[in-house]
Design a protein around this motif. Structure first.
Motif, PDB file in Angstrom:
ATOM      1  N   GLN A 264      -4.456 -15.271   7.784  1.00 39.81           N
ATOM      2  CA  GLN A 264      -3.210 -14.678   8.295  1.00 39.81           C
ATOM      3  C   GLN A 264      -2.489 -13.904   7.204  1.00 39.81           C
ATOM      4  O   GLN A 264      -1.951 -12.814   7.448  1.00 39.81           O
ATOM      5  CB  GLN A 264      -2.290 -15.776   8.829  1.00 39.81           C
ATOM      6  N   VAL A 265      -2.482 -14.467   5.980  1.00 35.36           N
ATOM      7  CA  VAL A 265      -1.817 -13.787   4.863  1.00 35.36           C
ATOM      8  C   VAL A 265      -2.494 -12.463   4.578  1.00 35.36           C
ATOM      9  O   VAL A 265      -1.844 -11.418   4.431  1.00 35.36           O
ATOM     10  CB  VAL A 265      -1.828 -14.679   3.605  1.00 35.36           C
ATOM     11  N   LEU A 266      -3.825 -12.478   4.531  1.00 37.68           N
ATOM     12  CA  LEU A 266      -4.568 -11.259   4.212  1.00 37.68           C
ATOM     13  C   LEU A 266      -4.402 -10.210   5.306  1.00 37.68           C
ATOM     14  O   LEU A 266      -4.338  -9.011   5.029  1.00 37.68           O
ATOM     15  CB  LEU A 266      -6.053 -11.584   4.008  1.00 37.68           C
ATOM     16  N   GLN A 267      -4.294 -10.691   6.543  1.00 34.13           N
ATOM     17  CA  GLN A 267      -4.199  -9.762   7.671  1.00 34.13           C
ATOM     18  C   GLN A 267      -2.970  -8.861   7.588  1.00 34.13           C
ATOM     19  O   GLN A 267      -3.004  -7.726   8.047  1.00 34.13           O
ATOM     20  CB  GLN A 267      -4.185 -10.533   8.982  1.00 34.13           C
ATOM     21  N   GLN A 268      -1.897  -9.386   6.971  1.00 34.33           N
ATOM     22  CA  GLN A 268      -0.695  -8.551   6.823  1.00 34.33           C
ATOM     23  C   GLN A 268      -1.007  -7.287   6.031  1.00 34.33           C
ATOM     24  O   GLN A 268      -0.383  -6.246   6.235  1.00 34.33           O
ATOM     25  CB  GLN A 268       0.395  -9.323   6.081  1.00 34.33           C
ATOM     26  N   PHE A 269      -1.961  -7.387   5.090  1.00 30.82           N
ATOM     27  CA  PHE A 269      -2.266  -6.220   4.253  1.00 30.82           C
ATOM     28  C   PHE A 269      -3.367  -5.361   4.859  1.00 30.82           C
ATOM     29  O   PHE A 269      -3.503  -4.199   4.511  1.00 30.82           O
ATOM     30  CB  PHE A 269      -2.695  -6.688   2.858  1.00 30.82           C
ATOM     31  N   LEU A 270      -4.137  -5.956   5.750  1.00 25.17           N
ATOM     32  CA  LEU A 270      -5.289  -5.220   6.276  1.00 25.17           C
ATOM     33  C   LEU A 270      -4.909  -4.290   7.425  1.00 25.17           C
ATOM     34  O   LEU A 270      -5.551  -3.281   7.640  1.00 25.17           O
ATOM     35  CB  LEU A 270      -6.369  -6.187   6.744  1.00 25.17           C
ATOM     36  N   TYR A 271      -3.851  -4.655   8.172  1.00 26.58           N
ATOM     37  CA  TYR A 271      -3.538  -3.840   9.362  1.00 26.58           C
ATOM     38  C   TYR A 271      -2.177  -3.155   9.280  1.00 26.58           C
ATOM     39  O   TYR A 271      -1.370  -3.511   8.475  1.00 26.58           O
ATOM     40  CB  TYR A 271      -3.594  -4.725  10.613  1.00 26.58           C
TER      41      TYR A 271
END
Lengths: 112, 135
Positions: A105-112
């Motif tokens: 979830q943390v990484l997803q903030q930067f991916l999308y």
């Protein structure tokens, strides 16, 4: 982004994510703009092993759940003495994948 | 956390709580209650929330001051146990997700450092009090 950078990221951070997410992360990273690299490479991820140790030692106080950011569940665990010890034991087996999901979830903030 | 997952979890927690309460209610008169606390069984030292069941039972019997004296967390638990089932049923019937929104807001609120520190301090004070009382 560079294949080299992406593969380096995947190699050094593989243990922080569920294995079935890794491929999607890799695909996504390849399409992401290069300007996001500084943020993605320095993102703070929680170590599943650490949360397992915390879960074993202080699981019935809900501290493992607080650490990974599930504050609501942490309060629930704390108030019920770790679900009368049952929830605490169940969490010994769930906390690692819960940590990995949180990292995703943390990484997803930067991916999308 | 999705809506249904949270509601299922809350409902099962509250149900388990009620079953435990009924069980404790029956056994508390004739013999010392079955110890539910892991920490107390292993180390002999009560945990911060030890005595919650006794406190809730005292509230049900109307001994409000005694309940406060056993463990103030009993009041918090009984409020949650009364409100949560009703709230979730209303949400479920009206197909809304107010409880989920509120849960997320409360989570954000507790995560703020001043609030978190205050709660942790209160909990530690309660813990020391618990050990002092030999619950």
């Amino acid at each position: 982004m560079d294949t080299q950078k992406v593969d380096m990221f995947i190699m050094s951070n593989a243990k922080f994510f569920e294995s079935h997410h890794l491929n999607a992360i890799r695909e996504r990273l390849l399409t992401v703009d290069d300007s996001k690299w500084p943020m993605i490479s320095t993102v703070q991820l929680k170590d599943p092993t650490t949360s397992l140790i915390i879960s074993i030692l202080a699981g019935s106080l809900g501290i493992d759940r607080f650490i990974i950011g599930d504050t609501g569940l942490g309060v629930g665990k704390l108030l019920t003495c770790g679900g009368l010890g049952i929830w605490a034991i169940v969490d010994w087996f769930l906390i690692q994948s819960a940590t990995r999901e949180k990292n995703m979830q943390v990484l997803q903030q930067f991916l999308y | 956390m999705t809506r249904n997952k949270l509601y299922l979890l809350l409902i099962s927690l509250v149900t388990a709580g009620y079953i435990w309460l009924v069980y404790s209610f029956k056994t508390v008169q004739d013999k010392p209650m079955l110890e539910g606390c892991f920490i107390k069984q292993i180390s002999g030292v009560p945990c911060p929330t030890c005595g919650t069941t006794r406190s809730v039972i005292a509230i049900i019997k109307g001994n409000y001051l005694a309940a406060l004296n056993i463990n103030p967390i009993g009041y918090l638990v009984i409020i949650i146990m009364l409100i949560v089932p009703v709230w979730i049923c209303i949400d479920w019937l009206l197909k809304k997700h107010t409880a989920l929104t509120y849960y997320k807001k409360a989570e954000q609120f507790i995560k703020k450092p001043p609030v978190a520190i205050l709660f942790i301090l209160l909990l530690i004070v309660n813990w020391i009090w618990n050990i002092y009382k030999r619950l």
